[in-house]
Motif scaffolding. Structure first.
Motif, mmCIF file in Angstrom:
data_model
loop_
_atom_site.group_PDB
_atom_site.id
_atom_site.type_symbol
_atom_site.label_atom_id
_atom_site.label_comp_id
_atom_site.label_asym_id
_atom_site.label_seq_id
_atom_site.Cartn_x
_atom_site.Cartn_y
_atom_site.Cartn_z
ATOM 1 N N TRP A 166 -3.249 8.268 1.403
ATOM 2 C CA TRP A 166 -4.227 7.198 1.564
ATOM 3 C C TRP A 166 -5.645 7.770 1.703
ATOM 4 O O TRP A 166 -6.592 7.247 1.128
ATOM 5 C CB TRP A 166 -3.905 6.366 2.801
ATOM 6 N N ASP A 192 0.825 -1.206 0.000
ATOM 7 C CA ASP A 192 0.000 0.000 0.000
ATOM 8 C C ASP A 192 0.859 1.257 0.000
ATOM 9 O O ASP A 192 0.405 2.318 -0.439
ATOM 10 C CB ASP A 192 -0.921 0.010 1.227
ATOM 11 N N ASP A 224 1.006 1.619 -3.986
ATOM 12 C CA ASP A 224 0.042 2.671 -4.292
ATOM 13 C C ASP A 224 0.589 4.057 -3.969
ATOM 14 O O ASP A 224 0.278 5.019 -4.654
ATOM 15 C CB ASP A 224 -1.253 2.443 -3.500
#
Length: 380
Positions: free
Chosen positions: A337, A140, A164
């Motif tokens: 995020w 992530d 990400d």
């Protein structure tokens, strides 16, 4: 440990207050906590936000910030704690830079405290890193450390395919889809020179690596500006052909010694030095050369104010804290995020300073001479 535990001490202190507080009890003022624990305003505010997220404190206009009482979180405010577990890769260079190790350990503590999974991987060169990444799962987020070395486009591309959110430790990238967090050394350099000028120094040297690292290049640009615009100051530049992990202290000490004239006089009375990894070693090398700090030469380090290996509990230091670097990287990743659409950019961490014992008034002679090292100057 190389970094003091003041930030964790603050969090423990606030937790104890919350557990024993009555409803409506007010929190100590932020500035009082900054002085008591020696931390920045950012870290105190982050600690307050942690208590607020857990539902332990609340704030109202005109009332201030206060405890809810009984140490019990309010369920209505506990939502952010139920976040999904994420995976974070910490990719660091395998070289002996204390700052890099302390930063990775701090990030690991921050993310694991949130319940995330963290994998730390060290690499020797970009090709080695790409090989490691081939067999790894997707993450992530990833934090990559350059530590003065080149991060190749191929490595960045491989990391973007694997995560990400990509964050770089260092103010090295701008205009890309990467979060960059670091320090530009122009402001600390200007503050260090101003500090020395307040003590009466007008002949000041600035030492930094010859390697064209972006952060130090910005510092050199500021130095050139000051050199041209401080009419009553004589500024000298010392260029060190090494990086901090490569015998930097010895190289700088040799260059300072080589600047003396035939009678042993230095052309400057003060030195601003970037890149010192081992402050105690540098002090010892200067002492062995008969250059007393601060009797013959005042010194200000540009470095990390919360790393004892750098300032050695002796040098006056202007720069930044690793704790703020950790917090800024942590916040950058969490912000991405929360909202992937926010603009990418470079986050510059706050400038901090630490008083030491390495500055004194200039020697009374017309030129700074090599003197007998006094007990105050000696590191032993």
């Amino acid at each position: 440990m190389y970094m003091n535990n003041t930030a964790s001490d603050l969090e423990q202190y606030l937790d104890e207050l919350a557990n024993n507080a009555r409803p409506g009890d007010r929190l100590p003022p932020i500035r009082d906590l900054m002085r008591r624990f020696g931390v920045s305003q950012m870290l105190v505010q982050r600690a307050f936000q942690g208590l607020k997220t857990r539902g332990l404190i609340d704030s109202q206009v005109g009332r201030g910030t206060y405890f809810r009482g009984d140490g019990e979180p309010a369920l209505a405010n506990a939502g952010p704690r139920l976040q999904a577990t994420r995976s974070v890769l910490l990719l660091r260079r395998s070289i002996s830079i204390t700052r890099g190790r302390v930063l990775v350990e701090g990030l690991q503590r921050r993310f694991t405290a949130d319940g995330h999974r963290v994998l730390e991987v060290s690499y020797t060169d970009p090709a080695h890193a790409r090989t490691v990444l081939k067999g790894s799962p997707r993450f992530d987020a990833c934090v990559v450390q350059s530590t003065y070395k080149t991060i190749t486009i191929d490595l960045l591309a491989a990391l973007r395919d694997k995560c990400d959110v990509l964050a770089v430790d260092g103010a090295t990238l701008a205009g890309t889809d990467v979060e960059a967090v670091g320090m530009e050394w122009g402001e600390p350099l200007a503050k260090a020179i101003a500090l020395l000028r307040q003590q009466g120094h007008s002949r000041i040297a600035y030492a930094a690596t010859s390697s064209p690292v972006l952060a130090t290049q910005m510092g050199r640009r500021r130095f050139e500006y000051l050199q041209s615009n401080l009419a009553d100051a004589e500024l000298h530049e010392i260029t060190v052909p090494h990086l901090p992990d490569d015998h930097y202290e010895a190289a700088l000490a040799d260059l300072v010694k080589a600047s003396r004239d035939a009678s042993g006089q230095l052309p400057f009375t003060a030195l601003v030095a970037w890149g010192i990894e081992d402050g105690a070693k540098f002090r010892q090398l200067m002492s062995e050369a008969g250059i007393g700090i601060p009797s013959a030469l005042s010194v200000v380090l540009l470095g990390r104010t919360d790393l004892a290996n750098e300032h050695a509990n002796f040098f006056d230091t202007v720069g930044c804290s690793v704790a703020d670097q950790i917090e800024s990287l942590y916040q950058a990743i969490n912000a991405r995020w929360a909202d992937p659409s926010i603009p990418y950019g470079v986050r510059l961490i706050p400038v901090t300073s630490k008083a030491g014992q390495s500055i004194a008034a200039p020697p009374s002679t017309t030129r700074s001479t090599v003197s007998r090292v006094s007990a105050t100057d000696s590191p032993t």
